[in-house]
Write a protein that holds these residues in place. Sequence first.
Motif, PDB file in Angstrom:
ATOM      1  N   ARG A  84      49.891  43.914  34.673  1.00  0.00           N
ATOM      2  CA  ARG A  84      50.851  42.922  34.180  1.00  0.00           C
ATOM      3  C   ARG A  84      50.331  41.499  34.232  1.00  0.00           C
ATOM      4  NH1 ARG A  84      56.085  44.767  37.307  1.00  0.00           N
ATOM      5  NH2 ARG A  84      54.527  45.718  38.644  1.00  0.00           N
ATOM      6  N   TYR A  85      49.493  41.190  35.220  1.00  0.00           N
ATOM      7  CA  TYR A  85      49.163  39.773  35.407  1.00  0.00           C
ATOM      8  C   TYR A  85      47.723  39.372  35.110  1.00  0.00           C
ATOM      9  CZ  TYR A  85      53.768  39.745  37.436  1.00  0.00           C
ATOM     10  OH  TYR A  85      55.114  39.879  37.615  1.00  0.00           O
ATOM     11  N   LEU A  86      46.801  40.323  35.062  1.00  0.00           N
ATOM     12  CA  LEU A  86      45.431  39.925  34.734  1.00  0.00           C
ATOM     13  C   LEU A  86      45.367  39.561  33.256  1.00  0.00           C
ATOM     14  CD1 LEU A  86      43.061  42.442  36.588  1.00  0.00           C
ATOM     15  CD2 LEU A  86      43.233  39.983  36.960  1.00  0.00           C
ATOM     16  N   ASP A  87      44.947  38.346  32.970  1.00  0.00           N
ATOM     17  CA  ASP A  87      44.891  37.892  31.577  1.00  0.00           C
ATOM     18  C   ASP A  87      43.680  38.449  30.844  1.00  0.00           C
ATOM     19  OD1 ASP A  87      47.137  36.412  31.760  1.00  0.00           O
ATOM     20  OD2 ASP A  87      46.125  34.535  32.226  1.00  0.00           O
ATOM     21  N   GLY A  88      43.810  38.530  29.545  1.00  0.00           N
ATOM     22  CA  GLY A  88      42.659  38.809  28.684  1.00  0.00           C
ATOM     23  C   GLY A  88      42.072  40.190  28.841  1.00  0.00           C
TER      24      GLY A  88
ATOM     25  N   GLY B 148      39.734  37.227  37.066  1.00  0.00           N
ATOM     26  CA  GLY B 148      41.189  37.103  36.982  1.00  0.00           C
ATOM     27  C   GLY B 148      41.843  36.599  38.265  1.00  0.00           C
ATOM     28  N   CYS B 151      44.796  34.373  38.067  1.00  0.00           N
ATOM     29  CA  CYS B 151      46.063  34.936  37.569  1.00  0.00           C
ATOM     30  C   CYS B 151      47.010  35.208  38.736  1.00  0.00           C
ATOM     31  CB  CYS B 151      45.822  36.243  36.822  1.00  0.00           C
ATOM     32  SG  CYS B 151      44.747  36.086  35.410  1.00  0.00           S
TER      33      CYS B 151
END
Lengths: 133, 165
Positions: A84-88, B148, B151
């Motif tokens: 859900r939260y790791l971008d890209g 990440g 994030c």
Amino acid sequence: MPTDCEHKAAFDRHVASYADTVDKHPDWAAVMLFYCAVHMVERLFAFDQIHNTDHGKREFELKSRYQSLWPEYRVLKSESLKTRYLDGGVFVLSARNVKEKLHGKRLVNLVADIESRLAARGMIPPAIVPPTM
Amino acid sequence: MEPAGWDFEPDRVMASTKPLPSTVQQLHESCDNAVTLTTADSDRFVSTQREIVSTMRGAVNLLSEGRRASEDFSTMVKDVQAWCGKRPSVAECVLCPRMDDILVVVVAKDEDNTGQLDDDLSAIDLEMFSRNKFRVSWLMLRASEASGLNCFVDAKESRRIYRAN
């Protein structure tokens, strides 16, 4: 408070969603596996007359009462958070890894542990065997 | 004589003048007689002896709990640093306060294919849970997920507590 049967039904729905999703979207399948875990542990808590209304409370109760469940549960939660939260698209688990490491190892271990706890209390649940993929 | 700068630097002036005489009264926690407290800035509190003693005890306990929490937190950080130092697969560890807990993110040097680092993380999580009162969440990022990190943690609020050489 949801009953044992309602949690079992929710667990089954999430297992089915996982099976439908894992090959095309392994990241979202990881989320399904986490919710399978949520309903399994809530099933156990239902026998204790406990209904955890949020993740924080559930985690507190798990760490306090059922420490052996924590390693599997925590990893399933972590991978769900990464989806859900790791971008890209940084989420790195392949479909094969989700099947082998999250489902085959973590969820299966968690379910087996909970079933044995329920059986030990004389509350033998209907067999839950997450489908092997 | 009015001390110089009275209007502008009260703290300095207060420190350099003779302390005001004060009346010390023995307060009894079982007594409900009214007491008027007047502070240096002329705030006035009317309370009972019982309430004042109880308030003071509460404040002292609060301060002592704060000090203990601060010491426990320092101990926890040192323990996590030591834990990281014993694990060759840990690249770095970042701690970040959040609204309702503290997040500890451990970044691995590899992909943790066996899941050992994740299991070790669960073990220290349980250990810390039984040892202190802080609500801590733990997250392991594989080497390929390390980009990440931001994030999950606010770069301004977080603190790197370990980095492997």
